[in-house]
Design a protein around this motif. Structure first.
Motif, PDB file in Angstrom:
ATOM      1  N   ARG B  57       0.816  -1.213   0.000  1.00 44.50           N
ATOM      2  CA  ARG B  57       0.000   0.000   0.000  1.00 44.50           C
ATOM      3  C   ARG B  57       0.849   1.262   0.000  1.00 44.50           C
ATOM      4  O   ARG B  57       0.437   2.280  -0.559  1.00 44.50           O
ATOM      5  CB  ARG B  57      -0.929   0.007   1.206  1.00 44.50           C
ATOM      6  N   ALA B  58       2.018   1.189   0.644  1.00 47.34           N
ATOM      7  CA  ALA B  58       2.867   2.376   0.692  1.00 47.34           C
ATOM      8  C   ALA B  58       3.207   2.828  -0.721  1.00 47.34           C
ATOM      9  O   ALA B  58       3.199   4.019  -1.020  1.00 47.34           O
ATOM     10  CB  ALA B  58       4.129   2.091   1.481  1.00 47.34           C
ATOM     11  N   SER B  59       3.518   1.910  -1.580  1.00 51.51           N
ATOM     12  CA  SER B  59       3.756   2.261  -2.979  1.00 51.51           C
ATOM     13  C   SER B  59       3.574   1.025  -3.846  1.00 51.51           C
ATOM     14  O   SER B  59       4.494   0.225  -4.006  1.00 51.51           O
ATOM     15  CB  SER B  59       5.157   2.829  -3.172  1.00 51.51           C
ATOM     16  N   PRO B  60       2.381   0.833  -4.390  1.00 53.95           N
ATOM     17  CA  PRO B  60       2.122  -0.373  -5.184  1.00 53.95           C
ATOM     18  C   PRO B  60       3.115  -0.559  -6.327  1.00 53.95           C
ATOM     19  O   PRO B  60       3.587  -1.670  -6.566  1.00 53.95           O
ATOM     20  CB  PRO B  60       0.705  -0.150  -5.712  1.00 53.95           C
ATOM     21  N   SER B  61       3.478   0.537  -6.995  1.00 53.38           N
ATOM     22  CA  SER B  61       4.363   0.371  -8.156  1.00 53.38           C
ATOM     23  C   SER B  61       5.725  -0.124  -7.707  1.00 53.38           C
ATOM     24  O   SER B  61       6.308  -1.021  -8.324  1.00 53.38           O
ATOM     25  CB  SER B  61       4.474   1.685  -8.922  1.00 53.38           C
ATOM     26  N   ALA B  62       6.238   0.458  -6.598  1.00 56.43           N
ATOM     27  CA  ALA B  62       7.557   0.039  -6.120  1.00 56.43           C
ATOM     28  C   ALA B  62       7.505  -1.422  -5.673  1.00 56.43           C
ATOM     29  O   ALA B  62       8.413  -2.204  -5.967  1.00 56.43           O
ATOM     30  CB  ALA B  62       7.999   0.929  -4.963  1.00 56.43           C
TER      31      ALA B  62
END
Lengths: 490, 917
Positions: B57-62
């Motif tokens: 959730r913090a950064s889906p792409s990462a």
């Protein structure tokens, strides 16, 4: 009508990011429609990090907003609604519905079912009002009756489940999230047919109806020849109806005494089934004729289970409950103040509390106070540059009290002292805070006998009234004061 | 297509289905569990999942780009069946698939496989109550709809749709679907799922309208069924209208797809699979109105439709306010323009709705107003609606965002008889001065409310222009006081930037609305000048304002600001702001005062930034054409400034000023595109005007072509034709011969060329060192009308063999031509070469060929059969031809030359002659 995404962000000034995303929810099926409808103007929903940064910048909530930044401070960057365009990744994410309340930023992006360039007018986008309802609903859920941070965190943790219930696919089903929480709990109760979606479950127990009328009085007093004083009463009628049955019918009538002030600008809860046209047209702005409708004001409705605001109204009473003047003169580092307050004889002289707050803005700290009060006592809050005149429960027999003296200030140091954008130079005010129980200024009351309930059992009916002050200002009559257009039309 | 996200679509050979099938709509399960992740490493625990979901959730792409991303979608589906995870954890896993299906299963095949797996998980749930059924239904729906997998060929769709419809219609689906207590919530959920699928694929439920109506009339949950029916009805009407087909009993078609029977996709496919706007924006909806008119329902169909709509509206009170609003938007626009559907059906709801404070409901009423206009709202109704809106826009019980939205609605109010241009904000006619005045701004308002109300005030002032002169408090006077108050706040020392921004935004708004009212603009101009005097640090706001307002305020404001600045001593603390303002407002007016200020200021410009600011003002003056006095100042600055960068800069400006004529100077100093460099402004600026002063590479607006040959004179001369696409000045064409075949060529100059105006041909003398063809590369150097000097490469110009041909000048006029020719002929050998070849002739014959190509070189002619041709080839070669005894198809040619290398060229030339005609 659907939402593409929703965020809840706590505003944390002083931290590196100035905020944290406490909750977010995206709706991929709506996003898919957005891509089709928006065409070349489509901008995808960003991840939380970039969104947070762009939103805080636009709302001026980042710590470093000292310098002029054209994209935010330009004179042509005019925002007249709580709807923003955020520049993210080279595109403009629009419309972002967002507002700050209680240090929490509520934001969402509604679906617009057409191209976004040029922006269609907000009034024509169905999702905009749904966005507001959703955000207001979250706000009410989080903060109504909320006492501390632990409770807030508990409620924040309930949000994902609530959203599964109240907004599973981005189309809002019920803005009353407490209702959704109850419906999770009530899920096992068999629902009878034709039950309102906003009345989840049924009440079992002793029937009772509670009605409370809260009036807030606000005022702007200038004590000037060319500026009229203004005052207004704003009332809210709150009900809690514990009644058995699927759809109990209740009619509540609000009455006025013979010399009471007519209720105007009446807004009702959506559960009210019908309205007299006189109620609909009684308006403070533009009375249609001289014979104002003076009640009784009947509100037939099927009550929801929870406590709700049956209606709001305003009223124009003939005189303000407390009339006063405030004179302040600057003499180098000290100011000379004189205050006079007079309670109107028609007002119930029995306060829960009554205080006058006299703040001093844009000055140095208070170093010395020499004041005399004819009644009550004076407290000095040096660090807040504030004098509080505690008047107490009753005005004296004369109904008139006064304060006079001088206040001396030290050298001004910008960071510590209270700043205000209105109180510049001699412009200053005192603000009254008071509360009177079992009393309304308009005289408005709900007669127990006039409450009709069509449900099994005879309910116990209780009624409550109170008057509280809100934005009750008396401006320094020796200097300019902010006025509204209304107070200029003598 | 990536197969890694689709467990069943590829990868290692499947080990066989792990999932037992049971329950509803049997369909081959496509989920096979294999590969990494489940067996070898053991299932992730609840904590591991919490961490993993948090990281995602913090950064889906990462996360998806990282090492764990690949397996997330598959692991999630597997874990949903794990007996070790709690239901709550599984719900949070499902929540992820509700939000990020595109990341987890990025293509249609993966989405189909995931939906199948979710459905399998659903039917495998034990019959006891479970919190997973609802989210599983929601997830399967989301994954199918968002993953482009929904369709007649999708197995998961063929399972999900009948399942949802079964649940929605309250059919008993057997014990597998949980206890009876769960049926009611599942019924509502199924309706919501169907509504979402119908939204994504309009027409999907076209077959079920009759069924939905019946369910709504019976015991079904009112809200989900109402919304579902309204949407399906609306979509069906739109699709049928687009296909120009009638309703064809759509509303009463009662029999929904039988359980297990095929789903009817006909209407969905008619709809083109594109989502339909459910509540189209107003201008966009205009077209649809005409669309619906083609439906022409029969009286019976019209009655059915009316009954369906009345049924929905009658029970609308039972819906939550937001759902009521959705229903009204859907139905309002569904019936707009449809014959036989009087909008009066909505009338009973209106009074109830107008009384509420609910934003969504009032908005829906406005939508009905826009849809039906006078047909639903008489002038009196319109006035009442406006009064309620005005009231709501300021009601103390409502929150600020609602006030602002209502204010917007007032200025965009859908009037019955609009007067102004569509799409522009205006005060509605019926608003009237009394209502309008209740909404005027005051300094106590929040900035956004103040701007919104200020806009209204401006509109009132614009209407009021002629009235109310001489009265105590005209709106104009109030406006003036308000602006003065805003300026006073902006003037607060140490006040937040927002206050200053608000002041300038208000000023800009006023200027935009009231540009023609000197009564407003004059005090505004002077007020702003005073504000600058009091707080020069607001200079960036002034510059921004000047950039955006028209000349009505811009010109007087420039003048007063210039006056304000130059009347000061040059050693102010606010010098940098003064210089910033001057750089914006300095012009050719009263330059001596400006120069005087700058001279005085120069002594106090001690740091680099100030010096640059000073030089920017000089630059502005240069652009404005100021010369007198400026050169002296620049010279002085070039000596006096501390910073070498500043001195260089001043010197450069001085040189430019001394050497460039006015227009060129203007262009050279035009806005620089170069980003300012921190080290040296000179470097940065150089990038800007060095480009202007230097020659720039540009695509050529010039076309060169070779004109007719001129076989005369002492040497070969190329005739060039020049055409231009835009005016070109001082054109210089430079030629270069490839190789060393020719002597270097002189450049050709043309003073001026304009498009469409022919220019006399340019003559380019050639000096070959060998008699050989070549190519000339050409470069053009020219000036544009804007004063830029450009350089362009043109396509090479060919010099052909025949371009070198020259006649023999010494050929006798009338004497022994034959003898002369023979003499030349003989002289070629022995050091030269001889050849014979066949020159094919076209239909025109030898005579025409010679007259076209060789005329100037013929020495002896016996038309039409015999020609002797002598050609001089510079520098000193000759080519002699005997064309004799021509036949129909060609002529034999004997040729001699004194330079053997010419022979192949001549051969090619002759053979090519007939081809060139």
């Amino acid at each position: 009508m659907a939402q593409r995404a929703v965020w809840l962000i706590s505003h944390e000034p002083g931290t590196p990011l100035c905020g944290t995303v406490r909750f977010s929810r995206r709706y991929p099926t709506v996003e898919k429609r957005a891509r089709v409808f928006n065409g070349t103007s489509y901008v995808p929903i960003p991840e939380d990090g970039p969104f947070l940064k762009a939103l805080l910048f636009e709302l001026r909530l980042l710590d470093d907003n000292k310098d002029f930044v054209e994209s935010r401070d330009s004179c042509s960057h005019i925002n007249k609604t709580s709807v923003y365009g955020l520049v993210i990744g080279g595109g403009e994410l629009w419309p972002v519905v967002a507002f700050l309340k209680n240090n929490m930023i509520y934001a969402c992006v509604p679906l617009v079912e057409q191209t976004l360039s040029p922006h269609p007018p907000l009034i024509s986008i169905s999702g905009i009002s749904q966005s507001f309802e959703l955000l207001f609903g979250i706000q009410d859920f989080l903060f109504l009756g909320q006492k501390n941070d632990t409770e807030l965190n508990t409620k924040l943790n309930q949000l994902p489940d609530l959203f599964l219930q109240a907004c599973p696919f981005g189309t809002l089903l019920d803005a009353n999230l407490q209702n959704s929480l109850d419906s999770i709990n009530f899920a096992s109760v068999p629902h009878p047919q034709k039950q309102p979606a906003w009345r989840v479950g049924t009440y079992k127990g002793k029937p009772q109806v509670s009605i409370s009328i809260t009036e807030k009085v606000k005022s702007m007093q200038y004590d000037k020849q060319d500026i009229a004083d203004t005052w207004q009463v704003v009332g809210a009628v709150t009900c809690k109806c514990d009644l058995e049955g699927n759809m109990p019918n209740v009619t509540i009538s609000l009455s006025l005494p013979t010399n009471g002030s007519p209720l105007q600008d009446i807004l009702v809860h959506p559960c009210v089934t019908s309205l007299d046209s006189a109620i609909l047209t009684s308006s403070s702005i533009d009375t249609m004729d001289d014979s104002a409708f003076s009640g009784p004001y009947k509100f037939p409705f099927t009550p929801p289970l929870e406590s709700f605001n049956l209606c709001y109204y305003t009223s124009q009473v003939p005189v303000p409950p407390i009339l006063g003047f405030y004179q302040m003169k600057e003499e180098e580092i000290q100011v000379k103040i004189t205050v006079n307050l007079k309670l109107h004889e028609s007002v119930k002289n029995n306060f829960e509390f009554c205080e006058a707050h006299i703040p001093f803005y844009n000055r140095g700290p208070i170093t010395h106070v020499e004041c005399k009060v004819s009644f009550g006592q004076l407290e000095v809050f040096r660090e807040k540059s504030l004098l509080v005149w505690i008047i107490g429960q009753k005005f004296p027999k004369s109904m008139e009290i006064s304060l006079s003296g001088t206040v001396t200030f030290g050298a001004k140091s910008q960071e510590k002292q209270p700043f205000d954008e209105i109180c510049i130079g001699g412009t200053a005010y005192l603000k009254l805070h008071f509360r009177i129980l079992d009393y309304t200024l308009t005289g408005c009351y709900a007669d127990q006998h006039s409450v009709q309930v069509f449900a099994s059992g005879k309910p116990k009916i209780s009624t409550h009234r109170k008057l509280i002050s809100s934005d009750y200002y008396i401006w320094n009559s020796k200097a300019p004061a902010p006025v509204t257009y209304g107070s200029l039309l003598l | 297509m990536s197969s890694r996200h689709a467990p069943g679509a590829g990868g290692p050979a499947p080990r066989g289905p792990l999932v037992a099938r049971s329950g509803v709509a049997p369909e081959t399960s496509r989920l096979y569990l294999g590969g990494r992740g489940c067996g070898t490493m053991g299932p992730p625990s609840r904590e591991t999942w919490a961490q993993r979901l948090g990281a995602f959730r913090a950064s889906p792409s990462a996360f998806m780009a990282g090492p764990e991303g690949e397996d997330l979608g598959r692991d999630l589906l597997i874990e949903l069946r794990s007996e070790k995870l709690s239901e709550q954890t599984k719900v949070s896993l499902l929540a992820l698939s509700l939000e990020y299906p595109a990341q987890l299963w990025p293509d249609a095949a993966a989405a189909e496989a995931a939906a199948t797996s979710l459905l399998d998980t659903l039917v495998l749930l034990p019959p006891r109550p479970s919190a997973l059924r609802r989210p599983l239904l929601l997830a399967a729906t989301t994954v199918l709809a968002a993953g482009d997998a929904l369709g007649p060929t999708s197995g998961a769709s063929r399972r999900l749709l009948p399942l949802l419809l079964g649940l929605a219609s309250g059919r008993d689906l057997g014990r597998g679907f949980g206890p009876a207590s769960e049926q009611r919530p599942l019924q509502a959920t199924a309706c919501e799922c169907l509504r979402e699928l119908e939204s994504c694929k309009p027409g999907l439920l076209g077959d079920c309208l009759g069924l939905l109506r019946r369910l709504l009339g019976q015991e079904g949950p009112v809200q989900p069924l109402s919304l579902l029916l309204a949407l399906a009805l609306r979509n069906a009407l739109v699709i049928r209208a687009k296909a120009k087909a009638g309703l064809q009993g759509l509303l009463v078609a009662g029999d929904a797809p039988t359980p297990g029977g095929p789903w009817n996709w006909a209407l969905a496919e008619e709809g083109g699979a594109h989502p339909q706007p459910q509540a189209p924006s107003w201008p966009a909806a205009e077209d649809e109105e005409c669309g619906l008119a083609v439906l022409e329902p029969s009286p019976e169909e019209a009655r059915e439709l009316r009954a369906a709509v009345a049924q929905l509206l009658d029970s609308s009170y039972l819906l939550t306010p937001v759902a009521q609003a959705q229903l009204l938007w859907l139905l309002g626009w569904a019936l707009r323009g449809l014959r036989g559907q009087p909008p009066v059906l909505f009338k009973p709801q209106l009074v109830r709705l107008l009384g509420t404070a609910q934003l969504a409901l009032l908005h829906a009423v406005l939508a009905l107003k826009a849809a039906f206009g006078e047909a639903l709202f008489t002038a009196q109704d319109e006035a009442l609606l406006l009064r309620r809106l005005t009231l709501a826009a300021q009601h103390p019980a409502l929150p600020l965002p609602a006030h602002l939205f209502y204010l917007h609605c007032l200025l965009s109010f859908p009037e019955n008889c609009p007067l102004g241009p569509a799409g522009e904000e205006a005060a509605p006619l019926l608003l009237g001065p009394r209502l309008g005045r209740s909404l005027l701004p005051s300094l106590l308002h929040d900035p956004m409310a103040l701007l919104a109300r200020l806009h209204l005030l401006c509109l009132l002032c614009a209407e009021d222009e002629e009235e109310e002169k001489g009265q105590g408090w005209s709106p104009q006077r109030y406006l003036g006081e308000l602006l003065a108050g805003l300026r006073q706040r902006a003037d607060l020392d140490g006040g937040p930037r927002a206050l200053a921004a608000l002041c300038f935004q208000a000023s800009y708004l006023v200027v935009r609305c009231l540009a023609t009212q000197p009564l407003v603009l004059t005090p505004l101009t002077h007020g702003l000048a005073e504000l600058y005097r009091a707080r020069p640090a607001l200079a960036p706001h002034f510059v921004d304002l000047l950039d955006r307002v028209g000349p009505e305020l811009g010109e007087p404001l420039r003048a007063v600001l210039r006056q304000e600045v130059v009347s000061r001593a040059g050693r102010d603390e606010a010098l940098r702001w003064h210089l910033k303002i001057l750089a914006k407002v300095a012009d050719g007016n009263a330059p001596s005062a400006t120069l005087g200020f700058l001279r005085a200021a120069a002594a106090h410009c001690t740091d680099w930034g100030l010096q640059q600011a000073l030089l920017r003002v000089c630059r502005t003056l240069m652009r404005a054409g100021v010369r007198e006095g400026l050169a002296d100042l620049l010279q002085a600055l070039a000596r006096q400034l501390d910073d070498p960068d500043g001195r260089d800069h001043a010197r450069l400006y001085y040189i430019l000023l001394a050497h460039l004529a006015g227009p060129k100077l203007g262009v050279a100093l035009g806005p620089s595109l170069a980003a300012p460099a921190l080290t040296s402004s000179l470097v940065a600026e150089n990038q800007g005007f060095a480009a202007v002063l230097m020659v720039q590479e540009a695509p050529a607006p010039i076309r060169l072509s070779v004109g007719p040959r001129r076989a005369a004179g002492p040497g070969p001369v190329l005739q060039l034709q020049v055409e231009v696409l835009e005016p070109v000045f001082s054109l210089e064409l430079r030629f270069r011969v490839q190789g060393q075949l020719y002597a270097p060529l002189d450049a050709v100059h043309v003073p001026c060329l304009r498009p469409g105006r022919p220019c006399s041909p340019l003559l380019l003398p050639l000096q070959p060192r060998l008699p050989a063809p070549t190519q000339l590369s050409v470069r053009a150097l020219y000036a544009t009308p804007a004063g830029l000097t450009c350089h362009a490469h043109l396509p090479p110009v060919p010099v052909n063999f025949e371009d070198l041909f020259l006649p023999f000048p010494q050929a006798p006029d009338d004497g022994d031509k034959q003898g002369f020719f023979e003499e030349l002929w003989d002289s070629c050998l022995p050091k030269g070469a001889e050849s014979r070849l066949w020159c094919p002739l076209g239909p025109q014959g030898l005579e025409a060929l010679v007259s076209r190509h060789l005329e100037p070189f013929v020495v002896v002619a016996q038309p039409p059969t015999s020609y002797h041709v002598a050609i001089r080839l510079p520098p000193d070669s000759r080519l002699l031809l005997r064309l004799e005894a021509a036949q129909a198809g060609g002529v034999p040619v004997a040729l001699r030359t004194d330079h053997w290398a010419v022979l192949p060229l001549a051969g090619d030339y002759l053979r090519g002659l007939s081809a060139t005609g």
